[in-house]
Design an enzyme around this catalytic site. Structure first.
Site, PDB file in Angstrom:
ATOM      1  CE  LYS A  52      -3.781  -2.466   2.241  1.00  0.00           C
ATOM      2  NZ  LYS A  52      -4.596  -2.701   3.405  1.00  0.00           N
ATOM      3  CD  GLN A  96      -3.454  -4.351   6.420  1.00  0.00           C
ATOM      4  OE1 GLN A  96      -3.562  -3.431   5.902  1.00  0.00           O
ATOM      5  NE2 GLN A  96      -3.859  -5.743   6.084  1.00  0.00           N
ATOM      6  CG  ASP A 119      -9.456  -0.079   5.126  1.00  0.00           C
ATOM      7  OD1 ASP A 119      -9.294  -0.490   4.005  1.00  0.00           O
ATOM      8  OD2 ASP A 119      -8.683  -0.217   6.288  1.00  0.00           O
TER       9      ASP A 119
END
Ligand code: GUN
Length: 290
Positions: A52, A96, A119
Protein backbone atom coordinates in the site's frame (compact mmCIF):
# COMPACT_ATOMS: atom_id res chain seq x y z
CA UNK A 1 -12.14 -18.39 -20.86
CA UNK A 2 -11.13 -14.78 -20.20
CA UNK A 3 -8.77 -13.92 -17.34
CA UNK A 4 -9.95 -10.93 -15.32
CA UNK A 5 -6.53 -9.32 -15.09
CA UNK A 6 -6.42 -7.36 -11.83
CA UNK A 7 -2.76 -6.53 -12.25
CA UNK A 8 -3.30 -4.80 -15.59
CA UNK A 9 -6.58 -3.14 -14.51
CA UNK A 10 -5.08 -1.84 -11.26
CA UNK A 11 -2.12 -0.51 -13.23
CA UNK A 12 -4.55 1.38 -15.54
CA UNK A 13 -6.35 2.74 -12.47
CA UNK A 14 -3.08 3.85 -10.87
CA UNK A 15 -2.15 5.64 -14.10
CA UNK A 16 -5.49 7.49 -13.97
CA UNK A 17 -4.94 8.39 -10.30
CA UNK A 18 -1.39 9.60 -11.02
CA UNK A 19 -2.76 11.94 -13.71
CA UNK A 20 -5.33 13.32 -11.24
CA UNK A 21 -2.57 13.88 -8.64
CA UNK A 22 -0.43 15.74 -11.20
CA UNK A 23 -3.41 17.98 -11.94
CA UNK A 24 -3.98 18.66 -8.22
CA UNK A 25 -0.33 19.63 -7.85
CA UNK A 26 -0.40 21.80 -11.01
CA UNK A 27 -3.44 23.60 -9.56
CA UNK A 28 -1.51 24.31 -6.34
CA UNK A 29 -3.78 21.97 -4.36
CA UNK A 30 -2.84 19.57 -1.61
CA UNK A 31 -1.03 16.29 -2.30
CA UNK A 32 -3.14 13.32 -1.11
CA UNK A 33 -1.66 11.75 2.03
CA UNK A 34 -2.51 8.22 3.24
CA UNK A 35 -1.37 6.80 6.57
CA UNK A 36 -1.40 3.16 7.62
CA UNK A 37 -1.13 1.74 11.12
CA UNK A 38 0.35 -1.73 11.44
CA UNK A 39 0.36 -3.46 14.83
CA UNK A 40 2.64 -6.47 15.20
CA UNK A 41 4.67 -8.49 12.73
CA UNK A 42 2.16 -10.74 10.94
CA UNK A 43 3.92 -11.62 7.66
CA UNK A 44 0.92 -11.20 5.36
CA UNK A 45 -0.13 -7.89 6.99
CA UNK A 46 3.41 -6.52 6.65
CA UNK A 47 3.41 -7.47 2.95
CA UNK A 48 0.02 -5.79 2.33
CA UNK A 49 0.90 -2.60 4.19
CA UNK A 50 4.22 -2.30 2.39
CA UNK A 51 2.44 -2.76 -0.96
CA UNK A 52 0.00 0.00 0.00
CA UNK A 53 2.83 2.40 0.89
CA UNK A 54 4.69 1.55 -2.32
CA UNK A 55 1.54 2.17 -4.37
CA UNK A 56 1.24 5.63 -2.77
CA UNK A 57 4.72 6.54 -4.01
CA UNK A 58 3.89 5.27 -7.49
CA UNK A 59 0.90 7.61 -7.93
CA UNK A 60 2.52 10.63 -6.25
CA UNK A 61 0.74 10.48 -2.88
CA UNK A 62 2.47 11.15 0.40
CA UNK A 63 2.36 8.21 2.79
CA UNK A 64 3.07 7.55 6.45
CA UNK A 65 3.56 4.12 7.96
CA UNK A 66 3.03 3.85 11.71
CA UNK A 67 4.62 0.58 12.72
CA UNK A 68 3.69 -0.44 16.28
CA UNK A 69 4.88 -3.46 18.29
CA UNK A 70 2.63 -6.45 19.04
CA UNK A 71 2.60 -5.38 22.72
CA UNK A 72 0.87 -2.04 21.90
CA UNK A 73 -2.08 -1.51 24.23
CA UNK A 74 -5.57 -0.67 23.02
CA UNK A 75 -5.23 2.73 24.70
CA UNK A 76 -1.96 3.48 22.86
CA UNK A 77 -3.52 2.49 19.53
CA UNK A 78 -6.58 4.68 20.19
CA UNK A 79 -4.17 7.54 20.95
CA UNK A 80 -2.38 7.06 17.60
CA UNK A 81 -5.76 7.10 15.85
CA UNK A 82 -6.69 10.33 17.59
CA UNK A 83 -3.43 11.92 16.40
CA UNK A 84 -4.24 10.95 12.79
CA UNK A 85 -7.85 12.16 13.15
CA UNK A 86 -6.48 15.58 14.17
CA UNK A 87 -3.58 15.76 11.69
CA UNK A 88 -4.73 18.16 8.98
CA UNK A 89 -2.21 16.86 6.45
CA UNK A 90 -3.60 13.28 6.61
CA UNK A 91 -6.52 12.82 4.21
CA UNK A 92 -7.22 9.20 5.06
CA UNK A 93 -5.82 6.32 7.04
CA UNK A 94 -6.26 2.63 7.66
CA UNK A 95 -5.62 0.29 10.57
CA UNK A 96 -4.43 -2.97 9.07
CA UNK A 97 -6.46 -6.00 10.21
CA UNK A 98 -6.32 -8.40 11.93
CA UNK A 99 -5.25 -6.78 15.19
CA UNK A 100 -3.61 -8.64 18.13
CA UNK A 101 -6.17 -10.49 20.26
CA UNK A 102 -5.89 -8.15 23.26
CA UNK A 103 -7.26 -5.23 21.18
CA UNK A 104 -10.99 -4.77 20.53
CA UNK A 105 -11.24 -4.39 16.76
CA UNK A 106 -14.70 -2.83 16.81
CA UNK A 107 -13.63 -0.17 19.32
CA UNK A 108 -10.66 0.69 17.12
CA UNK A 109 -12.67 0.96 13.90
CA UNK A 110 -15.24 3.16 15.68
CA UNK A 111 -12.47 5.58 16.71
CA UNK A 112 -11.52 6.44 13.13
CA UNK A 113 -13.02 9.72 11.90
CA UNK A 114 -15.55 8.55 9.24
CA UNK A 115 -14.33 11.32 6.89
CA UNK A 116 -10.84 9.76 6.96
CA UNK A 117 -12.04 6.13 6.94
CA UNK A 118 -10.79 5.20 3.47
CA UNK A 119 -11.31 1.49 4.26
CA UNK A 120 -15.04 2.17 4.67
CA UNK A 121 -15.18 0.10 7.88
CA UNK A 122 -16.73 2.67 10.27
CA UNK A 123 -20.40 1.91 11.08
CA UNK A 124 -21.40 5.33 9.69
CA UNK A 125 -19.84 4.45 6.35
CA UNK A 126 -21.20 0.89 6.36
CA UNK A 127 -24.65 2.37 7.03
CA UNK A 128 -24.30 4.89 4.22
CA UNK A 129 -23.21 2.12 1.85
CA UNK A 130 -26.21 -0.02 2.80
CA UNK A 131 -28.52 2.94 2.15
CA UNK A 132 -27.03 3.73 -1.30
CA UNK A 133 -25.58 7.01 -0.04
CA UNK A 134 -22.20 8.22 -1.37
CA UNK A 135 -19.36 7.08 0.88
CA UNK A 136 -16.04 5.21 0.92
CA UNK A 137 -16.72 1.69 -0.33
CA UNK A 138 -14.56 -1.05 1.23
CA UNK A 139 -11.65 -1.56 -1.11
CA UNK A 140 -11.96 -5.27 -1.93
CA UNK A 141 -15.65 -5.30 -2.91
CA UNK A 142 -15.15 -1.93 -4.65
CA UNK A 143 -12.26 -3.44 -6.64
CA UNK A 144 -14.41 -6.39 -7.66
CA UNK A 145 -17.16 -4.05 -8.92
CA UNK A 146 -14.56 -2.10 -10.89
CA UNK A 147 -13.15 -5.30 -12.43
CA UNK A 148 -16.63 -6.51 -13.45
CA UNK A 149 -17.43 -3.09 -14.94
CA UNK A 150 -14.20 -2.72 -16.89
CA UNK A 151 -14.54 -6.23 -18.38
CA UNK A 152 -18.24 -5.51 -19.10
CA UNK A 153 -19.39 -8.61 -17.20
CA UNK A 154 -23.21 -8.37 -17.08
CA UNK A 155 -24.53 -8.52 -13.50
CA UNK A 156 -28.08 -7.20 -13.95
CA UNK A 157 -30.62 -9.96 -13.31
CA UNK A 158 -27.88 -12.55 -12.84
CA UNK A 159 -27.72 -15.10 -10.04
CA UNK A 160 -24.76 -14.24 -7.84
CA UNK A 161 -23.54 -16.45 -5.02
CA UNK A 162 -21.20 -14.86 -2.48
CA UNK A 163 -19.40 -17.45 -0.34
CA UNK A 164 -18.41 -15.99 3.04
CA UNK A 165 -20.00 -13.35 5.27
CA UNK A 166 -16.96 -11.39 6.53
CA UNK A 167 -17.41 -7.71 7.32
CA UNK A 168 -14.55 -6.84 4.94
CA UNK A 169 -15.65 -8.73 1.83
CA UNK A 170 -18.67 -11.07 1.81
CA UNK A 171 -21.24 -8.92 3.61
CA UNK A 172 -20.54 -5.63 1.73
CA UNK A 173 -20.18 -7.51 -1.57
CA UNK A 174 -23.64 -9.04 -1.18
CA UNK A 175 -25.14 -5.61 -0.47
CA UNK A 176 -23.38 -3.80 -3.33
CA UNK A 177 -24.16 -6.38 -6.03
CA UNK A 178 -27.86 -6.25 -5.21
CA UNK A 179 -28.07 -2.45 -5.38
CA UNK A 180 -29.43 -0.36 -8.23
CA UNK A 181 -26.06 0.54 -9.74
CA UNK A 182 -23.67 -0.42 -12.51
CA UNK A 183 -22.21 -3.83 -11.64
CA UNK A 184 -25.33 -4.31 -9.51
CA UNK A 185 -28.99 -5.29 -9.92
CA UNK A 186 -28.09 -8.93 -9.32
CA UNK A 187 -30.05 -11.54 -7.39
CA UNK A 188 -27.64 -12.27 -4.58
CA UNK A 189 -27.41 -15.30 -2.30
CA UNK A 190 -24.96 -15.19 0.59
CA UNK A 191 -23.80 -18.66 1.66
CA UNK A 192 -21.54 -19.40 4.63
CA UNK A 193 -20.11 -22.07 6.92
CA UNK A 194 -23.56 -23.14 8.19
CA UNK A 195 -25.21 -23.31 4.75
CA UNK A 196 -26.50 -26.88 4.29
CA UNK A 197 -25.57 -27.57 0.65
CA UNK A 198 -23.33 -24.88 -0.84
CA UNK A 199 -22.95 -26.81 -4.10
CA UNK A 200 -26.71 -26.65 -4.73
CA UNK A 201 -26.39 -22.86 -4.77
CA UNK A 202 -23.12 -22.54 -6.69
CA UNK A 203 -24.33 -24.88 -9.46
CA UNK A 204 -27.09 -22.38 -10.20
CA UNK A 205 -24.85 -19.29 -10.08
CA UNK A 206 -23.93 -17.07 -13.04
CA UNK A 207 -21.32 -15.30 -10.90
CA UNK A 208 -19.53 -16.65 -7.81
CA UNK A 209 -17.51 -14.54 -5.37
CA UNK A 210 -15.42 -16.92 -3.26
CA UNK A 211 -14.35 -15.16 -0.05
CA UNK A 212 -14.31 -17.80 2.68
CA UNK A 213 -10.57 -18.23 3.22
CA UNK A 214 -10.35 -21.97 2.55
CA UNK A 215 -7.74 -22.76 -0.11
CA UNK A 216 -9.15 -24.33 -3.31
CA UNK A 217 -12.60 -24.82 -1.74
CA UNK A 218 -14.55 -24.25 -4.97
CA UNK A 219 -13.97 -27.08 -7.43
CA UNK A 220 -15.01 -27.69 -11.05
CA UNK A 221 -17.91 -30.00 -10.12
CA UNK A 222 -19.53 -27.17 -8.12
CA UNK A 223 -19.98 -24.71 -11.03
CA UNK A 224 -21.87 -24.52 -14.31
CA UNK A 225 -20.43 -23.79 -17.76
CA UNK A 226 -19.83 -20.13 -18.55
CA UNK A 227 -19.76 -19.01 -14.89
CA UNK A 228 -17.86 -15.87 -13.84
CA UNK A 229 -15.50 -16.55 -10.94
CA UNK A 230 -14.10 -13.95 -8.53
CA UNK A 231 -11.51 -15.48 -6.21
CA UNK A 232 -10.80 -13.38 -3.12
CA UNK A 233 -8.71 -16.03 -1.33
CA UNK A 234 -5.05 -15.37 -0.52
CA UNK A 235 -3.86 -18.07 1.86
CA UNK A 236 -0.21 -18.97 2.36
CA UNK A 237 0.11 -22.72 1.82
CA UNK A 238 3.33 -24.60 2.70
CA UNK A 239 5.23 -25.57 -0.45
CA UNK A 240 8.81 -26.78 -0.09
CA UNK A 241 9.40 -26.42 -3.85
CA UNK A 242 9.05 -22.60 -3.62
CA UNK A 243 11.96 -20.35 -2.61
CA UNK A 244 9.96 -18.83 0.27
CA UNK A 245 8.64 -22.22 1.42
CA UNK A 246 5.03 -21.31 0.63
CA UNK A 247 2.73 -20.45 -2.26
CA UNK A 248 -0.34 -18.21 -2.36
CA UNK A 249 -3.54 -20.20 -2.90
CA UNK A 250 -6.97 -18.83 -3.76
CA UNK A 251 -10.34 -20.14 -2.57
CA UNK A 252 -10.88 -21.59 -6.05
CA UNK A 253 -9.34 -24.74 -7.51
CA UNK A 254 -8.19 -22.89 -10.62
CA UNK A 255 -7.33 -25.89 -12.77
CA UNK A 256 -10.76 -27.53 -12.65
CA UNK A 257 -12.91 -24.38 -12.39
CA UNK A 258 -11.16 -22.45 -15.20
CA UNK A 259 -12.10 -25.25 -17.66
CA UNK A 260 -15.78 -24.31 -17.20
CA UNK A 261 -15.54 -20.55 -16.48
CA UNK A 262 -16.34 -17.75 -18.92
CA UNK A 263 -14.37 -15.25 -16.82
CA UNK A 264 -12.06 -15.94 -13.87
CA UNK A 265 -9.67 -13.95 -11.69
CA UNK A 266 -6.21 -15.49 -11.18
CA UNK A 267 -4.49 -15.68 -7.78
CA UNK A 268 -2.23 -13.83 -7.48
CA UNK A 269 -2.90 -10.98 -9.90
CA UNK A 270 -6.69 -10.82 -9.66
CA UNK A 271 -8.56 -9.21 -6.78
CA UNK A 272 -5.47 -8.39 -4.64
CA UNK A 273 -4.00 -5.60 -6.79
CA UNK A 274 -7.50 -4.13 -7.28
CA UNK A 275 -7.90 -3.73 -3.51
CA UNK A 276 -4.83 -1.51 -3.35
CA UNK A 277 -5.90 0.58 -6.34
CA UNK A 278 -9.33 1.23 -4.79
CA UNK A 279 -7.75 2.28 -1.49
CA UNK A 280 -5.81 4.89 -3.48
CA UNK A 281 -9.03 5.95 -5.22
CA UNK A 282 -10.75 6.41 -1.84
CA UNK A 283 -7.80 8.45 -0.58
CA UNK A 284 -7.93 10.70 -3.64
CA UNK A 285 -11.66 11.15 -3.02
CA UNK A 286 -11.02 11.95 0.68
CA UNK A 287 -8.45 14.59 -0.34
CA UNK A 288 -10.75 16.14 -2.95
CA UNK A 289 -13.64 16.24 -0.45
CA UNK A 290 -11.56 18.22 2.00
N1 GUN B 1 -6.94 -6.91 6.18
C1 GUN B 1 -7.36 -7.64 5.11
N2 GUN B 1 -7.94 -6.82 4.21
C2 GUN B 1 -7.89 -5.57 4.71
C3 GUN B 1 -8.32 -4.30 4.24
O1 GUN B 1 -8.90 -4.15 3.15
N3 GUN B 1 -8.07 -3.24 5.07
C4 GUN B 1 -7.47 -3.39 6.27
N4 GUN B 1 -7.30 -2.30 7.00
N5 GUN B 1 -7.06 -4.55 6.74
C5 GUN B 1 -7.28 -5.64 5.96
Amino acid sequence: MVLLDGKKTSSDLKDEIAIAVKQLKADGKKTPHLAAILVGTDGASMTYVNSKVKACELVGFNSTLIDLPESTSEEQLLHEIELLNNDTDIDGFIVQLPLPKHIDEQKVLMAVNPDKDVDGFHPVNVGKMALDLPTFLPATPYGILELLERYKVETSGKNVVVIGRSHIVGRPMSILLSQKRSAGNATVTLVHSLTKDIKAFTLNADIIVAALGIPEFLTGDMVKDGVTIIDVGITRVDDATRPRGYRIAGDVHFESVSKKAGYITPVPGGVGPMTIAMLLKNTLLACERR
